[in-house]
Design a protein around this motif. Structure first.
Motif, PDB file in Angstrom:
ATOM      1  N   PHE A  68     -18.852   9.174   9.276  1.00  0.00           N
ATOM      2  CA  PHE A  68     -19.940   8.858   8.354  1.00  0.00           C
ATOM      3  C   PHE A  68     -21.182   9.665   8.704  1.00  0.00           C
ATOM      4  O   PHE A  68     -21.443   9.951   9.881  1.00  0.00           O
ATOM      5  CB  PHE A  68     -20.291   7.372   8.420  1.00  0.00           C
ATOM      6  N   THR A  69     -21.972  10.003   7.683  1.00  0.00           N
ATOM      7  CA  THR A  69     -23.214  10.736   7.878  1.00  0.00           C
ATOM      8  C   THR A  69     -24.315  10.132   7.014  1.00  0.00           C
ATOM      9  O   THR A  69     -24.127   9.945   5.810  1.00  0.00           O
ATOM     10  CB  THR A  69     -23.054  12.226   7.522  1.00  0.00           C
ATOM     11  N   ILE A  70     -25.458   9.852   7.628  1.00  0.00           N
ATOM     12  CA  ILE A  70     -26.601   9.318   6.903  1.00  0.00           C
ATOM     13  C   ILE A  70     -27.586  10.456   6.636  1.00  0.00           C
ATOM     14  O   ILE A  70     -27.801  11.319   7.486  1.00  0.00           O
ATOM     15  CB  ILE A  70     -27.259   8.171   7.702  1.00  0.00           C
ATOM     16  N   SER A  71     -28.167  10.475   5.452  1.00  0.00           N
ATOM     17  CA  SER A  71     -29.103  11.522   5.076  1.00  0.00           C
ATOM     18  C   SER A  71     -30.023  11.006   3.977  1.00  0.00           C
ATOM     19  O   SER A  71     -29.893   9.859   3.537  1.00  0.00           O
ATOM     20  CB  SER A  71     -28.358  12.779   4.605  1.00  0.00           C
ATOM     21  N   ALA A  72     -30.953  11.862   3.518  1.00  0.00           N
ATOM     22  CA  ALA A  72     -31.900  11.438   2.489  1.00  0.00           C
ATOM     23  C   ALA A  72     -32.315  12.599   1.606  1.00  0.00           C
ATOM     24  O   ALA A  72     -32.315  13.757   2.025  1.00  0.00           O
ATOM     25  CB  ALA A  72     -33.137  10.809   3.116  1.00  0.00           C
ATOM     26  N   ASP A  73     -32.664  12.270   0.382  1.00  0.00           N
ATOM     27  CA  ASP A  73     -33.310  13.181  -0.551  1.00  0.00           C
ATOM     28  C   ASP A  73     -34.701  12.608  -0.757  1.00  0.00           C
ATOM     29  O   ASP A  73     -34.884  11.669  -1.535  1.00  0.00           O
ATOM     30  CB  ASP A  73     -32.542  13.259  -1.865  1.00  0.00           C
ATOM     31  N   ALA A  75     -37.390  13.692  -2.214  1.00  0.00           N
ATOM     32  CA  ALA A  75     -37.973  13.822  -3.542  1.00  0.00           C
ATOM     33  C   ALA A  75     -37.509  12.715  -4.479  1.00  0.00           C
ATOM     34  O   ALA A  75     -38.222  12.359  -5.425  1.00  0.00           O
ATOM     35  CB  ALA A  75     -37.644  15.183  -4.133  1.00  0.00           C
ATOM     36  N   GLU A  76     -36.319  12.182  -4.225  1.00  0.00           N
ATOM     37  CA  GLU A  76     -35.763  11.139  -5.078  1.00  0.00           C
ATOM     38  C   GLU A  76     -35.831   9.756  -4.439  1.00  0.00           C
ATOM     39  O   GLU A  76     -35.289   8.799  -4.998  1.00  0.00           O
ATOM     40  CB  GLU A  76     -34.318  11.473  -5.429  1.00  0.00           C
ATOM     41  N   ASN A  77     -36.474   9.651  -3.281  1.00  0.00           N
ATOM     42  CA  ASN A  77     -36.588   8.375  -2.561  1.00  0.00           C
ATOM     43  C   ASN A  77     -35.219   7.743  -2.335  1.00  0.00           C
ATOM     44  O   ASN A  77     -35.061   6.519  -2.453  1.00  0.00           O
ATOM     45  CB  ASN A  77     -37.482   7.399  -3.325  1.00  0.00           C
ATOM     46  N   THR A  78     -34.250   8.575  -1.993  1.00  0.00           N
ATOM     47  CA  THR A  78     -32.875   8.116  -1.902  1.00  0.00           C
ATOM     48  C   THR A  78     -32.263   8.414  -0.542  1.00  0.00           C
ATOM     49  O   THR A  78     -32.365   9.527  -0.030  1.00  0.00           O
ATOM     50  CB  THR A  78     -32.014   8.769  -2.997  1.00  0.00           C
ATOM     51  N   MET A  79     -31.615   7.402   0.026  1.00  0.00           N
ATOM     52  CA  MET A  79     -30.834   7.556   1.247  1.00  0.00           C
ATOM     53  C   MET A  79     -29.362   7.563   0.871  1.00  0.00           C
ATOM     54  O   MET A  79     -28.940   6.842  -0.036  1.00  0.00           O
ATOM     55  CB  MET A  79     -31.123   6.409   2.214  1.00  0.00           C
ATOM     56  N   PHE A  80     -28.579   8.364   1.589  1.00  0.00           N
ATOM     57  CA  PHE A  80     -27.155   8.458   1.327  1.00  0.00           C
ATOM     58  C   PHE A  80     -26.349   8.070   2.562  1.00  0.00           C
ATOM     59  O   PHE A  80     -26.809   8.204   3.695  1.00  0.00           O
ATOM     60  CB  PHE A  80     -26.763   9.882   0.939  1.00  0.00           C
ATOM     61  N   LEU A  81     -25.152   7.610   2.325  1.00  0.00           N
ATOM     62  CA  LEU A  81     -24.168   7.433   3.376  1.00  0.00           C
ATOM     63  C   LEU A  81     -22.899   8.133   2.920  1.00  0.00           C
ATOM     64  O   LEU A  81     -22.193   7.632   2.036  1.00  0.00           O
ATOM     65  CB  LEU A  81     -23.894   5.954   3.663  1.00  0.00           C
ATOM     66  N   GLN A  82     -22.634   9.291   3.510  1.00  0.00           N
ATOM     67  CA  GLN A  82     -21.413  10.024   3.213  1.00  0.00           C
ATOM     68  C   GLN A  82     -20.309   9.480   4.107  1.00  0.00           C
ATOM     69  O   GLN A  82     -20.416   9.531   5.332  1.00  0.00           O
ATOM     70  CB  GLN A  82     -21.602  11.519   3.458  1.00  0.00           C
ATOM     71  N   MET A  83     -19.259   8.981   3.500  1.00  0.00           N
ATOM     72  CA  MET A  83     -18.163   8.360   4.233  1.00  0.00           C
ATOM     73  C   MET A  83     -16.904   9.190   4.027  1.00  0.00           C
ATOM     74  O   MET A  83     -16.408   9.309   2.905  1.00  0.00           O
ATOM     75  CB  MET A  83     -17.937   6.925   3.763  1.00  0.00           C
ATOM     76  N   ASN A  84     -16.406   9.762   5.112  1.00  0.00           N
ATOM     77  CA  ASN A  84     -15.199  10.574   5.067  1.00  0.00           C
ATOM     78  C   ASN A  84     -14.077   9.900   5.838  1.00  0.00           C
ATOM     79  O   ASN A  84     -14.313   9.037   6.680  1.00  0.00           O
ATOM     80  CB  ASN A  84     -15.466  11.959   5.654  1.00  0.00           C
ATOM     81  N   THR A  85     -12.867  10.331   5.564  1.00  0.00           N
ATOM     82  CA  THR A  85     -11.681   9.814   6.240  1.00  0.00           C
ATOM     83  C   THR A  85     -11.702   8.290   6.278  1.00  0.00           C
ATOM     84  O   THR A  85     -11.556   7.663   7.331  1.00  0.00           O
ATOM     85  CB  THR A  85     -11.573  10.393   7.665  1.00  0.00           C
ATOM     86  N   LEU A  86     -11.880   7.707   5.126  1.00  0.00           N
ATOM     87  CA  LEU A  86     -11.995   6.254   5.036  1.00  0.00           C
ATOM     88  C   LEU A  86     -10.708   5.564   5.459  1.00  0.00           C
ATOM     89  O   LEU A  86      -9.604   6.057   5.210  1.00  0.00           O
ATOM     90  CB  LEU A  86     -12.374   5.842   3.627  1.00  0.00           C
ATOM     91  N   LYS A  87     -10.880   4.418   6.093  1.00  0.00           N
ATOM     92  CA  LYS A  87      -9.775   3.612   6.581  1.00  0.00           C
ATOM     93  C   LYS A  87      -9.813   2.231   5.937  1.00  0.00           C
ATOM     94  O   LYS A  87     -10.878   1.777   5.516  1.00  0.00           O
ATOM     95  CB  LYS A  87      -9.861   3.454   8.105  1.00  0.00           C
ATOM     96  N   PRO A  88      -8.684   1.546   5.878  1.00  0.00           N
ATOM     97  CA  PRO A  88      -8.687   0.190   5.321  1.00  0.00           C
ATOM     98  C   PRO A  88      -9.691  -0.729   6.010  1.00  0.00           C
ATOM     99  O   PRO A  88     -10.277  -1.597   5.352  1.00  0.00           O
ATOM    100  CB  PRO A  88      -7.247  -0.285   5.542  1.00  0.00           C
ATOM    101  N   GLU A  89      -9.918  -0.549   7.302  1.00  0.00           N
ATOM    102  CA  GLU A  89     -10.867  -1.377   8.022  1.00  0.00           C
ATOM    103  C   GLU A  89     -12.320  -1.109   7.648  1.00  0.00           C
ATOM    104  O   GLU A  89     -13.218  -1.829   8.080  1.00  0.00           O
ATOM    105  CB  GLU A  89     -10.686  -1.239   9.543  1.00  0.00           C
ATOM    106  N   ASP A  90     -12.576  -0.071   6.846  1.00  0.00           N
ATOM    107  CA  ASP A  90     -13.912   0.183   6.318  1.00  0.00           C
ATOM    108  C   ASP A  90     -14.211  -0.674   5.098  1.00  0.00           C
ATOM    109  O   ASP A  90     -15.344  -0.674   4.608  1.00  0.00           O
ATOM    110  CB  ASP A  90     -14.075   1.650   5.938  1.00  0.00           C
ATOM    111  N   THR A  91     -13.214  -1.369   4.599  1.00  0.00           N
ATOM    112  CA  THR A  91     -13.393  -2.217   3.425  1.00  0.00           C
ATOM    113  C   THR A  91     -14.423  -3.304   3.704  1.00  0.00           C
ATOM    114  O   THR A  91     -14.289  -4.077   4.654  1.00  0.00           O
ATOM    115  CB  THR A  91     -12.066  -2.856   3.011  1.00  0.00           C
ATOM    116  N   ALA A  92     -15.467  -3.351   2.875  1.00  0.00           N
ATOM    117  CA  ALA A  92     -16.547  -4.310   3.057  1.00  0.00           C
ATOM    118  C   ALA A  92     -17.569  -4.122   1.942  1.00  0.00           C
ATOM    119  O   ALA A  92     -17.517  -3.149   1.188  1.00  0.00           O
ATOM    120  CB  ALA A  92     -17.227  -4.115   4.414  1.00  0.00           C
ATOM    121  N   GLU A  93     -18.487  -5.062   1.863  1.00  0.00           N
ATOM    122  CA  GLU A  93     -19.658  -4.867   1.020  1.00  0.00           C
ATOM    123  C   GLU A  93     -20.718  -4.172   1.863  1.00  0.00           C
ATOM    124  O   GLU A  93     -21.032  -4.625   2.965  1.00  0.00           O
ATOM    125  CB  GLU A  93     -20.186  -6.196   0.487  1.00  0.00           C
TER     126      GLU A  93
END
Length: 127
Positions: A68-73, A75-93
């Motif tokens: 996972f990688t956290i980042s921001a834009d 100018a758009e007041n936006t934070m991102f969470l890029q999630m790669n190689t997702l696993k079933p145990e990542d399932t959540a709200e």
């Protein structure tokens, strides 16, 4: 008063990628320390990632480091969470969180240290 709105969740297969977004009602993220938490049914809300924009530091929970990688834009007041190689145990709200950035030391893994929360977005990873 800060409002946070998450989006980007969905149903994916193990190994896939997903990007979550969190829009904050502030002009810049330098006024906030921010993070991501997740909560699966029957479990406590768990720390995923955090960012201190003023010091350019990011932090990750052990279970997501390297994926996972956290980042921001700003100018758009936006934070991102890029999630790669997702696993079933990542399932959540997944929840976006924020607190005023005072420049001091605080435990960014503790949900009680955040003042503002989004409504959550569901991520489901099938095997």
């Amino acid at each position: 008063q800060v409002q946070l709105v998450e989006s980007g969740g969905g149903l994916v297969q193990a190994g896939d990628s997903l990007r979550l977004s969190c829009v904050a009602s502030v002009r810049t993220f330098t006024s906030l320390a921010m993070g991501w938490f997740r909560q699966a049914p029957g479990k406590e809300r768990e720390f995923v990632a955090a960012a201190r924009w003023t010091s350019r530091r990011t932090y990750y929970g052990d279970s997501v480091k390297g994926r996972f990688t956290i980042s921001a834009d700003n100018a758009e007041n936006t934070m991102f969470l890029q999630m790669n190689t997702l696993k079933p145990e990542d399932t959540a709200e997944y929840f976006c969180a924020a607190r005023p950035e005072y420049g001091g030391i605080f435990d960014y893994t503790a949900k009680t240290n955040y003042d503002y929360w989004g409504q959550g977005t569901q991520v489901t990873v099938s095997s």
